[in-house]
Scaffold this motif. Structure first.
Motif, PDB file in Angstrom:
ATOM      1  N   ALA A  69     -27.742 -24.579   9.974  1.00 38.69           N
ATOM      2  CA  ALA A  69     -28.680 -23.599  10.518  1.00 38.69           C
ATOM      3  C   ALA A  69     -29.710 -24.263  11.419  1.00 38.69           C
ATOM      4  O   ALA A  69     -30.062 -23.744  12.481  1.00 38.69           O
ATOM      5  CB  ALA A  69     -29.367 -22.843   9.383  1.00 38.69           C
ATOM      6  N   VAL A  70     -30.196 -25.433  10.994  1.00 37.36           N
ATOM      7  CA  VAL A  70     -31.140 -26.181  11.817  1.00 37.36           C
ATOM      8  C   VAL A  70     -30.482 -26.600  13.136  1.00 37.36           C
ATOM      9  O   VAL A  70     -31.093 -26.509  14.214  1.00 37.36           O
ATOM     10  CB  VAL A  70     -31.661 -27.415  11.059  1.00 37.36           C
ATOM     11  CG1 VAL A  70     -32.492 -28.308  11.982  1.00 37.36           C
ATOM     12  CG2 VAL A  70     -32.494 -26.982   9.859  1.00 37.36           C
ATOM     13  N   PHE A  71     -29.262 -27.020  13.073  1.00 35.65           N
ATOM     14  CA  PHE A  71     -28.518 -27.419  14.276  1.00 35.65           C
ATOM     15  C   PHE A  71     -28.426 -26.246  15.254  1.00 35.65           C
ATOM     16  O   PHE A  71     -28.700 -26.398  16.452  1.00 35.65           O
ATOM     17  CB  PHE A  71     -27.113 -27.894  13.869  1.00 35.65           C
ATOM     18  CG  PHE A  71     -26.260 -28.359  15.015  1.00 35.65           C
ATOM     19  CD1 PHE A  71     -26.197 -29.704  15.349  1.00 35.65           C
ATOM     20  CD2 PHE A  71     -25.499 -27.462  15.760  1.00 35.65           C
ATOM     21  CE1 PHE A  71     -25.401 -30.148  16.404  1.00 35.65           C
ATOM     22  CE2 PHE A  71     -24.701 -27.889  16.816  1.00 35.65           C
ATOM     23  CZ  PHE A  71     -24.661 -29.241  17.137  1.00 35.65           C
ATOM     24  N   LEU A  72     -28.042 -25.068  14.750  1.00 29.69           N
ATOM     25  CA  LEU A  72     -27.899 -23.892  15.613  1.00 29.69           C
ATOM     26  C   LEU A  72     -29.245 -23.474  16.199  1.00 29.69           C
ATOM     27  O   LEU A  72     -29.336 -23.094  17.367  1.00 29.69           O
ATOM     28  CB  LEU A  72     -27.276 -22.737  14.831  1.00 29.69           C
ATOM     29  CG  LEU A  72     -25.829 -22.945  14.397  1.00 29.69           C
ATOM     30  CD1 LEU A  72     -25.388 -21.823  13.454  1.00 29.69           C
ATOM     31  CD2 LEU A  72     -24.899 -23.004  15.612  1.00 29.69           C
ATOM     32  N   SER A  84     -38.919 -19.750  10.450  1.00 31.32           N
ATOM     33  CA  SER A  84     -39.155 -19.611   9.019  1.00 31.32           C
ATOM     34  C   SER A  84     -38.618 -20.827   8.272  1.00 31.32           C
ATOM     35  O   SER A  84     -37.861 -21.637   8.829  1.00 31.32           O
ATOM     36  CB  SER A  84     -38.445 -18.358   8.497  1.00 31.32           C
ATOM     37  OG  SER A  84     -37.029 -18.551   8.535  1.00 31.32           O
ATOM     38  N   ASP A  85     -38.994 -20.940   7.022  1.00 31.88           N
ATOM     39  CA  ASP A  85     -38.320 -21.898   6.160  1.00 31.88           C
ATOM     40  C   ASP A  85     -36.877 -21.443   5.979  1.00 31.88           C
ATOM     41  O   ASP A  85     -36.555 -20.256   6.119  1.00 31.88           O
ATOM     42  CB  ASP A  85     -39.002 -21.948   4.788  1.00 31.88           C
ATOM     43  CG  ASP A  85     -40.403 -22.535   4.863  1.00 31.88           C
ATOM     44  OD1 ASP A  85     -40.666 -23.333   5.791  1.00 31.88           O
ATOM     45  OD2 ASP A  85     -41.233 -22.178   4.003  1.00 31.88           O
ATOM     46  N   ILE A  86     -36.018 -22.385   5.667  1.00 29.85           N
ATOM     47  CA  ILE A  86     -34.621 -22.033   5.408  1.00 29.85           C
ATOM     48  C   ILE A  86     -34.528 -21.368   4.043  1.00 29.85           C
ATOM     49  O   ILE A  86     -35.024 -21.898   3.043  1.00 29.85           O
ATOM     50  CB  ILE A  86     -33.716 -23.270   5.450  1.00 29.85           C
ATOM     51  CG1 ILE A  86     -33.832 -23.971   6.809  1.00 29.85           C
ATOM     52  CG2 ILE A  86     -32.262 -22.883   5.188  1.00 29.85           C
ATOM     53  CD1 ILE A  86     -33.067 -25.263   6.896  1.00 29.85           C
ATOM     54  N   LYS A  87     -33.903 -20.204   4.012  1.00 32.94           N
ATOM     55  CA  LYS A  87     -33.718 -19.481   2.758  1.00 32.94           C
ATOM     56  C   LYS A  87     -32.301 -18.949   2.708  1.00 32.94           C
ATOM     57  O   LYS A  87     -31.869 -18.236   3.607  1.00 32.94           O
ATOM     58  CB  LYS A  87     -34.718 -18.323   2.657  1.00 32.94           C
ATOM     59  CG  LYS A  87     -34.716 -17.630   1.310  1.00 32.94           C
ATOM     60  CD  LYS A  87     -35.802 -16.572   1.248  1.00 32.94           C
ATOM     61  CE  LYS A  87     -35.830 -15.884  -0.108  1.00 32.94           C
ATOM     62  NZ  LYS A  87     -36.865 -14.831  -0.180  1.00 32.94           N
ATOM     63  N   GLU A  88     -31.586 -19.334   1.668  1.00 31.66           N
ATOM     64  CA  GLU A  88     -30.188 -18.927   1.519  1.00 31.66           C
ATOM     65  C   GLU A  88     -29.376 -19.294   2.758  1.00 31.66           C
ATOM     66  O   GLU A  88     -28.499 -18.562   3.204  1.00 31.66           O
ATOM     67  CB  GLU A  88     -30.090 -17.426   1.228  1.00 31.66           C
ATOM     68  CG  GLU A  88     -30.787 -17.032  -0.067  1.00 31.66           C
ATOM     69  CD  GLU A  88     -30.914 -15.527  -0.247  1.00 31.66           C
ATOM     70  OE1 GLU A  88     -30.383 -14.773   0.574  1.00 31.66           O
ATOM     71  OE2 GLU A  88     -31.555 -15.123  -1.234  1.00 31.66           O
ATOM     72  N   GLY A  89     -29.705 -20.435   3.351  1.00 35.39           N
ATOM     73  CA  GLY A  89     -28.956 -20.952   4.489  1.00 35.39           C
ATOM     74  C   GLY A  89     -29.314 -20.332   5.817  1.00 35.39           C
ATOM     75  O   GLY A  89     -28.656 -20.626   6.821  1.00 35.39           O
ATOM     76  N   ARG A 138     -27.292 -18.458  10.836  1.00 41.35           N
ATOM     77  CA  ARG A 138     -26.767 -19.207   9.706  1.00 41.35           C
ATOM     78  C   ARG A 138     -25.277 -19.424   9.937  1.00 41.35           C
ATOM     79  O   ARG A 138     -24.689 -18.875  10.882  1.00 41.35           O
ATOM     80  CB  ARG A 138     -26.985 -18.457   8.394  1.00 41.35           C
ATOM     81  CG  ARG A 138     -26.216 -17.132   8.271  1.00 41.35           C
ATOM     82  CD  ARG A 138     -26.259 -16.589   6.863  1.00 41.35           C
ATOM     83  NE  ARG A 138     -25.665 -17.542   5.933  1.00 41.35           N
ATOM     84  CZ  ARG A 138     -25.919 -17.549   4.616  1.00 41.35           C
ATOM     85  NH1 ARG A 138     -26.748 -16.659   4.093  1.00 41.35           N
ATOM     86  NH2 ARG A 138     -25.346 -18.435   3.828  1.00 41.35           N
ATOM     87  N   VAL A 139     -24.666 -20.214   9.073  1.00 38.18           N
ATOM     88  CA  VAL A 139     -23.209 -20.283   9.054  1.00 38.18           C
ATOM     89  C   VAL A 139     -22.726 -19.488   7.847  1.00 38.18           C
ATOM     90  O   VAL A 139     -23.476 -19.258   6.901  1.00 38.18           O
ATOM     91  CB  VAL A 139     -22.693 -21.736   9.022  1.00 38.18           C
ATOM     92  CG1 VAL A 139     -23.082 -22.455  10.306  1.00 38.18           C
ATOM     93  CG2 VAL A 139     -23.191 -22.487   7.800  1.00 38.18           C
ATOM     94  N   ILE A 140     -21.473 -19.062   7.891  1.00 39.58           N
ATOM     95  CA  ILE A 140     -20.952 -18.182   6.844  1.00 39.58           C
ATOM     96  C   ILE A 140     -20.613 -18.953   5.563  1.00 39.58           C
ATOM     97  O   ILE A 140     -21.030 -18.547   4.474  1.00 39.58           O
ATOM     98  CB  ILE A 140     -19.727 -17.400   7.348  1.00 39.58           C
ATOM     99  CG1 ILE A 140     -20.078 -16.643   8.643  1.00 39.58           C
ATOM    100  CG2 ILE A 140     -19.226 -16.440   6.276  1.00 39.58           C
ATOM    101  CD1 ILE A 140     -21.280 -15.709   8.532  1.00 39.58           C
ATOM    102  N   PRO A 141     -19.886 -20.067   5.639  1.00 31.98           N
ATOM    103  CA  PRO A 141     -19.580 -20.802   4.400  1.00 31.98           C
ATOM    104  C   PRO A 141     -20.735 -21.704   3.995  1.00 31.98           C
ATOM    105  O   PRO A 141     -21.703 -21.894   4.735  1.00 31.98           O
ATOM    106  CB  PRO A 141     -18.354 -21.633   4.800  1.00 31.98           C
ATOM    107  CG  PRO A 141     -18.516 -21.864   6.265  1.00 31.98           C
ATOM    108  CD  PRO A 141     -19.203 -20.645   6.813  1.00 31.98           C
ATOM    109  N   LEU A 142     -20.629 -22.291   2.825  1.00 34.88           N
ATOM    110  CA  LEU A 142     -21.657 -23.207   2.347  1.00 34.88           C
ATOM    111  C   LEU A 142     -21.633 -24.531   3.096  1.00 34.88           C
ATOM    112  O   LEU A 142     -22.663 -25.197   3.226  1.00 34.88           O
ATOM    113  CB  LEU A 142     -21.476 -23.460   0.848  1.00 34.88           C
ATOM    114  CG  LEU A 142     -21.755 -22.253  -0.044  1.00 34.88           C
ATOM    115  CD1 LEU A 142     -21.349 -22.553  -1.469  1.00 34.88           C
ATOM    116  CD2 LEU A 142     -23.227 -21.875   0.025  1.00 34.88           C
ATOM    117  N   VAL A 143     -20.480 -24.902   3.584  1.00 40.65           N
ATOM    118  CA  VAL A 143     -20.368 -26.089   4.433  1.00 40.65           C
ATOM    119  C   VAL A 143     -19.472 -25.736   5.610  1.00 40.65           C
ATOM    120  O   VAL A 143     -18.587 -24.883   5.506  1.00 40.65           O
ATOM    121  CB  VAL A 143     -19.787 -27.311   3.668  1.00 40.65           C
ATOM    122  CG1 VAL A 143     -20.754 -27.796   2.614  1.00 40.65           C
ATOM    123  CG2 VAL A 143     -18.431 -27.003   3.057  1.00 40.65           C
TER     124      VAL A 143
END
Length: 339
Positions: A69-72, A84-89, A138-143
């Motif tokens: 998410a930070v990369f995007l 915002s702070d990152i929340k749930e990715g 965000r991205v959809i998967p966890l990684v």
């Protein structure tokens, strides 16, 4: 990361936020990414349906959702934004100024066509206030694979596709036409409407000239305001096709470059836009005097960030350019004139 049974998770590090939902009451994070699972956490996790968990295990070439998410955010976010702070990715993009939101819609579409990546925004050219959330990603998967993030970077090509452009406070001249107003048969009610609308953006009205339906007088009034340093000219009255309505001709004969006389926006079909050098001249139809939201409200903010509009820009408003005249107007938080 790897999957394990929750009952065996004590001592392991969560690699994503855990959300709890109570319908109609609560939705929020109960365990944060990086939390080390304790024995007393296990019944709580089981009670919210987490029989299995993903725990952290570094894999080469894969990026965690938070880092992704930070990369995007870094490759897409441009001017006048905070985050915002990152929340749930997920990261939200928040405007730091009052201004106009600018989105490269084509690049945004390309980005969202990449599997496992999403970015959502408000409409392009949306009027935003300081503190308003304008986008999220965000991205959809966890990684996600670094390869897909690199693809996103290539798609954007170094362009920051989300920006907020602050308004400029311009000097405005108002030229009002009509024999009925000039000869004081009726009271002018158009000038106060224009002054009220531009003052909301911090603009200064340097004067209003009331002219009869005389092409030369109207033309000279426009030129006088330009000589006085007006940065935006608003012409009211005389914008229809009646024989006495000579305002469009007068604007053209100032030497201004005509962009359009007519727009696919209702209310506002008889709108005119021209440029005298760098100074926009707007011919504002009568609907702006009595309708709450019209073509004037749509185009004015773009003039205040120095958008140089073309005929195609105006024509593009046709899709969505019909105001529903809602009893309670929520513009700009509605579908009217969104492109």
């Amino acid at each position: 990361m790897r999957q394990i049974k929750t009952v065996d998770a004590e001592g392991h590090i969560l690699c994503h936020d855990i959300t709890k939902i109570v319908p109609g009451e609560f939705k929020g994070r109960v365990f944060k990414k990086g939390h080390v699972v304790r024995e007393e956490d296990i019944p709580v996790l089981l009670s919210i349906g987490k029989d299995n968990l993903y725990v952290w295990e570094q894999t080469e070439g894969m990026v965690h959702e938070n880092d992704a998410a930070v990369f995007l955010k870094d490759i897409a976010a441009g001017e006048n934004l905070e985050f915002s702070d990152i929340k749930e990715g997920k990261i939200d993009f928040i405007s730091t100024v009052d201004g106009l939101l600018k989105i490269n819609v084509d690049k945004l579409l390309e980005l969202n066509c990449i599997d496992d990546i999403m970015m959502a925004t408000l409409h392009n050219n949306y009027e935003v206030k300081n503190g308003l959330k304008v986008a999220g990603t965000r991205v959809i998967p966890l990684v996600i694979s670094q390869e897909k993030l690199d693809e996103a970077k290539v798609v954007l090509g170094g362009e920051k596709i989300i920006n907020v452009i602050p308004y400029k406070t311009k000097k405005v001249g108002i030229v009002t036409t009509g024999n009925e107003v000039f000869h004081k048969r009726i009271l002018d009610k158009f000038g106060p409407v224009i002054e009220n609308k531009v003052s909301k953006f911090g603009c200064e009205v340097i004067g209003q000239t009331i002219c009869p339906d005389d092409k030369e007088i109207i033309k000279n009034a426009i030129k006088d305001f330009i000589d006085q340093g007006a940065e935006l000219i608003c012409c009211t009255g005389g914008m229809s096709v009646d024989p006495d309505d000579v305002t469009p001709t007068a604007i053209k004969e100032t030497g201004a470059e005509l962009v359009t006389y007519g727009s696919p926006i209702l209310p506002g079909a008889m709108f005119l836009l021209a440029y005298h050098g760098q100074v926009p001249i707007m011919g504002i139809p009568g609907c702006a005097m009595y309708n709450k939201t019209t073509v004037f409200d749509v185009i004015l903010p773009r003039m205040l960030i120095d958008d140089r509009l073309t005929k195609k820009d105006i024509a593009s408003y046709g899709h969505g350019g019909l105001c529903m005249n809602c009893e309670i107007c929520t513009y700009p938080a509605c579908n009217f004139a969104k492109i």
